[in-house]
Motif scaffolding. Structure first.
Motif, PDB file in Angstrom:
ATOM      1  N   ASP A 232     122.773  75.235 -43.962  1.00 51.66           N
ATOM      2  CA  ASP A 232     124.043  75.149 -44.863  1.00 51.66           C
ATOM      3  C   ASP A 232     123.162  74.934 -46.415  1.00 51.66           C
ATOM      4  OD1 ASP A 232     126.139  75.787 -46.112  1.00 51.66           O
ATOM      5  OD2 ASP A 232     127.140  74.237 -45.683  1.00 51.66           O
ATOM      6  N   SER A 233     123.589  75.313 -47.423  1.00 48.37           N
ATOM      7  CA  SER A 233     123.162  75.051 -48.949  1.00 48.37           C
ATOM      8  C   SER A 233     124.232  74.945 -49.823  1.00 48.37           C
ATOM      9  CB  SER A 233     122.138  76.001 -49.153  1.00 48.37           C
ATOM     10  OG  SER A 233     122.764  77.112 -49.685  1.00 48.37           O
ATOM     11  N   ASP A 234     124.050  74.438 -50.812  1.00 49.51           N
ATOM     12  CA  ASP A 234     124.796  74.143 -52.244  1.00 49.51           C
ATOM     13  C   ASP A 234     124.237  74.638 -53.348  1.00 49.51           C
ATOM     14  OD1 ASP A 234     127.212  73.639 -53.345  1.00 49.51           O
ATOM     15  OD2 ASP A 234     126.977  71.387 -53.163  1.00 49.51           O
ATOM     16  N   TRP A 235     124.764  75.935 -53.868  1.00 42.51           N
ATOM     17  CA  TRP A 235     124.126  76.539 -54.928  1.00 42.51           C
ATOM     18  C   TRP A 235     124.016  76.083 -56.173  1.00 42.51           C
ATOM     19  CZ3 TRP A 235     126.148  81.120 -57.909  1.00 42.51           C
ATOM     20  CH2 TRP A 235     125.129  81.677 -58.727  1.00 42.51           C
ATOM     21  N   GLY A 236     122.803  75.747 -56.712  1.00 48.83           N
ATOM     22  CA  GLY A 236     122.843  75.312 -58.124  1.00 48.83           C
ATOM     23  C   GLY A 236     123.697  74.077 -58.709  1.00 48.83           C
ATOM     24  N   THR A 237     123.997  73.233 -57.690  1.00 51.04           N
ATOM     25  CA  THR A 237     124.545  71.928 -58.263  1.00 51.04           C
ATOM     26  C   THR A 237     123.936  70.910 -58.879  1.00 51.04           C
ATOM     27  OG1 THR A 237     124.119  71.172 -55.965  1.00 51.04           O
ATOM     28  CG2 THR A 237     126.108  72.513 -56.134  1.00 51.04           C
ATOM     29  N   CYS A 238     122.561  70.933 -58.884  1.00 50.93           N
ATOM     30  CA  CYS A 238     121.832  69.720 -59.831  1.00 50.93           C
ATOM     31  C   CYS A 238     122.134  70.088 -61.144  1.00 50.93           C
ATOM     32  CB  CYS A 238     120.349  69.819 -59.449  1.00 50.93           C
ATOM     33  SG  CYS A 238     119.418  68.527 -60.315  1.00 50.93           S
ATOM     34  N   PRO A 239     122.545  69.111 -61.710  1.00 53.77           N
ATOM     35  CA  PRO A 239     122.915  69.329 -63.575  1.00 53.77           C
ATOM     36  C   PRO A 239     121.522  69.155 -64.311  1.00 53.77           C
ATOM     37  CG  PRO A 239     123.541  67.247 -62.815  1.00 53.77           C
ATOM     38  CD  PRO A 239     123.397  67.852 -61.461  1.00 53.77           C
ATOM     39  N   ASP A 240     120.629  68.981 -63.886  1.00 52.33           N
ATOM     40  CA  ASP A 240     119.275  68.737 -64.422  1.00 52.33           C
ATOM     41  C   ASP A 240     118.302  69.903 -64.087  1.00 52.33           C
ATOM     42  OD1 ASP A 240     120.191  66.134 -65.273  1.00 52.33           O
ATOM     43  OD2 ASP A 240     119.565  65.342 -63.133  1.00 52.33           O
ATOM     44  N   THR A 241     118.445  70.299 -62.993  1.00 49.08           N
ATOM     45  CA  THR A 241     117.280  71.357 -62.927  1.00 49.08           C
ATOM     46  C   THR A 241     117.991  72.684 -62.317  1.00 49.08           C
ATOM     47  OG1 THR A 241     117.011  70.951 -60.447  1.00 49.08           O
ATOM     48  CG2 THR A 241     115.752  69.751 -61.960  1.00 49.08           C
ATOM     49  N   ARG A 242     119.298  72.814 -61.904  1.00 47.73           N
ATOM     50  CA  ARG A 242     119.902  73.817 -61.615  1.00 47.73           C
ATOM     51  C   ARG A 242     119.449  74.321 -60.259  1.00 47.73           C
ATOM     52  NH1 ARG A 242     124.864  73.172 -63.177  1.00 47.73           N
ATOM     53  NH2 ARG A 242     125.058  72.970 -65.545  1.00 47.73           N
ATOM     54  N   ARG A 243     118.857  73.474 -59.507  1.00 46.36           N
ATOM     55  CA  ARG A 243     118.181  74.033 -58.256  1.00 46.36           C
ATOM     56  C   ARG A 243     119.297  73.812 -57.056  1.00 46.36           C
ATOM     57  NH1 ARG A 243     112.357  71.659 -57.333  1.00 46.36           N
ATOM     58  NH2 ARG A 243     112.948  70.010 -58.683  1.00 46.36           N
ATOM     59  N   SER A 244     119.185  74.222 -56.177  1.00 47.55           N
ATOM     60  CA  SER A 244     120.235  74.308 -54.941  1.00 47.55           C
ATOM     61  C   SER A 244     119.756  73.196 -53.889  1.00 47.55           C
ATOM     62  CB  SER A 244     120.300  75.514 -54.395  1.00 47.55           C
ATOM     63  OG  SER A 244     120.766  76.378 -55.023  1.00 47.55           O
ATOM     64  N   VAL A 245     120.649  72.862 -53.088  1.00 43.35           N
ATOM     65  CA  VAL A 245     120.192  71.834 -51.929  1.00 43.35           C
ATOM     66  C   VAL A 245     120.381  72.560 -50.823  1.00 43.35           C
ATOM     67  CG1 VAL A 245     121.099  69.752 -50.731  1.00 43.35           C
ATOM     68  CG2 VAL A 245     121.210  69.877 -53.232  1.00 43.35           C
ATOM     69  N   TRP A 259     117.509  66.622 -38.458  1.00 45.62           N
ATOM     70  CA  TRP A 259     118.173  66.855 -39.639  1.00 45.62           C
ATOM     71  C   TRP A 259     117.401  66.512 -41.012  1.00 45.62           C
ATOM     72  CZ3 TRP A 259     118.408  62.893 -36.412  1.00 45.62           C
ATOM     73  CH2 TRP A 259     118.417  61.291 -36.758  1.00 45.62           C
ATOM     74  N   LYS A 260     117.894  67.258 -42.065  1.00 47.39           N
ATOM     75  CA  LYS A 260     117.405  67.008 -43.443  1.00 47.39           C
ATOM     76  C   LYS A 260     118.365  67.577 -44.271  1.00 47.39           C
ATOM     77  CE  LYS A 260     112.878  67.647 -43.914  1.00 47.39           C
ATOM     78  NZ  LYS A 260     111.557  68.033 -43.899  1.00 47.39           N
ATOM     79  N   SER A 261     118.138  66.958 -45.534  1.00 48.16           N
ATOM     80  CA  SER A 261     118.620  67.443 -46.865  1.00 48.16           C
ATOM     81  C   SER A 261     117.614  67.200 -47.946  1.00 48.16           C
ATOM     82  CB  SER A 261     119.959  66.532 -46.944  1.00 48.16           C
ATOM     83  OG  SER A 261     120.493  66.635 -48.327  1.00 48.16           O
ATOM     84  N   ARG A 262     117.794  68.297 -48.592  1.00 50.78           N
ATOM     85  CA  ARG A 262     116.531  68.128 -49.662  1.00 50.78           C
ATOM     86  C   ARG A 262     116.701  69.290 -50.723  1.00 50.78           C
ATOM     87  NH1 ARG A 262     110.557  70.365 -48.070  1.00 50.78           N
ATOM     88  NH2 ARG A 262     110.741  70.468 -50.371  1.00 50.78           N
ATOM     89  N   LYS A 263     116.394  69.089 -52.005  1.00 48.14           N
ATOM     90  CA  LYS A 263     116.210  69.888 -52.987  1.00 48.14           C
ATOM     91  C   LYS A 263     115.406  71.009 -52.686  1.00 48.14           C
ATOM     92  CE  LYS A 263     116.820  68.259 -57.255  1.00 48.14           C
ATOM     93  NZ  LYS A 263     116.845  67.628 -58.344  1.00 48.14           N
ATOM     94  N   GLN A 264     115.766  72.227 -53.010  1.00 50.45           N
ATOM     95  CA  GLN A 264     114.868  73.312 -52.902  1.00 50.45           C
ATOM     96  C   GLN A 264     113.892  73.424 -54.012  1.00 50.45           C
ATOM     97  OE1 GLN A 264     117.440  77.056 -52.790  1.00 50.45           O
ATOM     98  NE2 GLN A 264     118.261  76.453 -50.861  1.00 50.45           N
ATOM     99  N   GLU A 273     120.786  83.863 -51.768  1.00 47.18           N
ATOM    100  CA  GLU A 273     119.480  83.431 -51.699  1.00 47.18           C
ATOM    101  C   GLU A 273     119.237  81.836 -51.555  1.00 47.18           C
ATOM    102  OE1 GLU A 273     115.636  82.945 -54.872  1.00 47.18           O
ATOM    103  OE2 GLU A 273     117.243  84.145 -55.419  1.00 47.18           O
ATOM    104  N   ALA A 274     120.225  81.217 -51.940  1.00 44.03           N
ATOM    105  CA  ALA A 274     119.964  79.610 -51.707  1.00 44.03           C
ATOM    106  C   ALA A 274     120.365  79.484 -49.881  1.00 44.03           C
ATOM    107  CB  ALA A 274     121.104  78.956 -52.552  1.00 44.03           C
ATOM    108  N   GLU A 275     121.289  80.358 -49.543  1.00 42.11           N
ATOM    109  CA  GLU A 275     121.599  79.991 -48.168  1.00 42.11           C
ATOM    110  C   GLU A 275     120.372  80.595 -47.347  1.00 42.11           C
ATOM    111  OE1 GLU A 275     123.912  78.846 -46.335  1.00 42.11           O
ATOM    112  OE2 GLU A 275     125.588  78.735 -47.709  1.00 42.11           O
ATOM    113  N   TYR A 276     119.588  81.773 -47.735  1.00 41.18           N
ATOM    114  CA  TYR A 276     118.570  82.292 -47.005  1.00 41.18           C
ATOM    115  C   TYR A 276     117.410  81.377 -47.123  1.00 41.18           C
ATOM    116  CZ  TYR A 276     114.552  85.495 -45.780  1.00 41.18           C
ATOM    117  OH  TYR A 276     113.805  85.796 -45.053  1.00 41.18           O
ATOM    118  N   ARG A 277     117.081  80.663 -48.203  1.00 37.15           N
ATOM    119  CA  ARG A 277     116.125  79.609 -48.288  1.00 37.15           C
ATOM    120  C   ARG A 277     116.370  78.349 -47.381  1.00 37.15           C
ATOM    121  NH1 ARG A 277     112.596  80.109 -52.586  1.00 37.15           N
ATOM    122  NH2 ARG A 277     113.155  82.011 -54.111  1.00 37.15           N
TER     123      ARG A 277
END
Length: 361
Positions: A232-245, A259-264, A273-277
């Protein structure tokens, strides 16, 4: 120390050691090289997917040895081989046998008829005591979802050391607590610019851990040997870089194993595209898990099932149209893709019309 060859000195002389071997830069490398050579000479094979894993097996017996610096964990179904390799290591390095595995590197191991539970209760309690939260009121979630986190939120801390120690300890706790992975990953992005808001959020995670410090991972004895992944991913939620998770987890049967959770690393231009990454990251992890399971002689009788909740990302991953530009295809798939490229032959209708005229005459 014994005298090196060529040094003239009185008989029975020794060298006074002015510096511990542990202080030498090459000590860890030499230790690892010596240990690996001893194990390989004893018939063990070093895993190419994880160099700290050594295995030795046959059609009826299997032994695995996991190394972390000078701490070793032995597992297997051949007790004769386990006793033999322990005697070998003791003769070579004078090891201390701690018996059945119960505690190692901050991890506690509990066994029952249901399976093996891996948890970090003692580590978590010591951690809570260090920050004075043993009597704190537990929280129900690791992070407050109503307060978005950013680099500029709050007042900068005058000393970043406590915050960095807090996040570093939490990172080690994620080895058995996938439920706090996202929250810890989020706060670890502010190690160089932490504020009082970030520190308060870190203490919030500790209060969540206070509610169940012995919570851990159960490796069930009734679990099947099918590997299943979720991405799964969360698109552009970082307010500082606009990168997805990106986030993923893999289960071996009913037991979570990775398991892993990391910023793209880059900014995604769309949700697909965020989901594909995230899907690509999970695929790499799935391949690595197959290598580890192969080294552990755990057969996978069917392909890995990887779930994604975005149809666009699934279509991008399948990518049927571009196959004609990247590989040779059989006549069936070639014709199926060829008709989708928008190409036309203006002479085909006239030739078919001529054939019909000849057949009618």
């Amino acid at each position: 120390m014994k005298l090196p060859p060529g040094l003239s000195a009185p008989p029975n002389s020794v060298c006074k050691l002015e510096r511990s071997l542990y202080g030498l830069k090459q000590a860890s490398q030499q230790w690892n090289h010596k240990l690996c050579s001893v194990l390989k000479a004893s018939g063990y094979t070093q895993s190419r997917a994880d160099h700290s894993l050594f295995t030795k097996g046959s059609s009826t017996a299997f032994t695995a040895l996991l190394v972390y610096v000078d701490d070793l964990v032995l597992a297997g179904n051949d007790m004769k081989e386990i006793e033999r390799v322990k005697a070998l290591l003791d003769a070579k390095f004078k090891i201390k046998d701690l018996g059945v595995l119960k505690y190692v590197l901050g991890f506690e191991v509990a066994r029952s008829s249901q399976g093996i539970l891996l948890y970090q209760r003692k580590y978590a309690i010591d951690f809570l005591d260090e920050f004075g939260l043993l009597n704190a009121k537990p929280t129900s979630t690791p992070m407050n979802y109503t307060a978005p986190m950013s680099k500029d939120a709050g007042s900068p801390l005058s000393d970043l050391t406590p915050y960095r120690r807090l996040i570093g300890s939490l990172l080690y706790l994620t080895n058995t607590r996938p439920d706090i992975s996202f929250a810890v990953n989020k706060l670890s992005q502010y190690l160089d610019c932490a504020t009082d808001i970030h520190f308060k959020a870190g203490l919030h995670i500790l209060k969540y851990i206070k509610g169940a410090p012995a919570r851990g991972i159960l490796f069930s004895t009734a679990s099947d040997l099918y590997l299943t992944g979720y991405s799964d991913s969360d698109w552009g939620t970082c307010p500082d870089t606009r990168r997805s998770v990106s986030g993923f987890c893999f289960f071996l049967g009913s037991s979570i194993v990775s398991w892993k959770s990391r910023k793209q690393l880059t900014v995604a231009c769309s949700f697909a595209e965020a989901e594909y990454r995230a899907l690509a990251l999970a695929t790499c992890e799935g391949r690595w898990l197959t290598y580890i399971l192969r080294d552990l002689q755990v057969p996978l009788h069917r392909p890995i099932t990887l779930f994604c909740d975005n149809q666009s990302a699934i279509h991008i991953a399948s990518n049927p149209v571009a196959d004609i530009l990247t590989k040779s295809l059989a006549s069936g798939p070639f014709a199926k893709i060829h008709c989708k490229l928008g190409m036309h032959d203006i002479h085909v209708p006239s030739l078919r019309e001529a054939d019909r005229r000849e057949s009618s005459s």
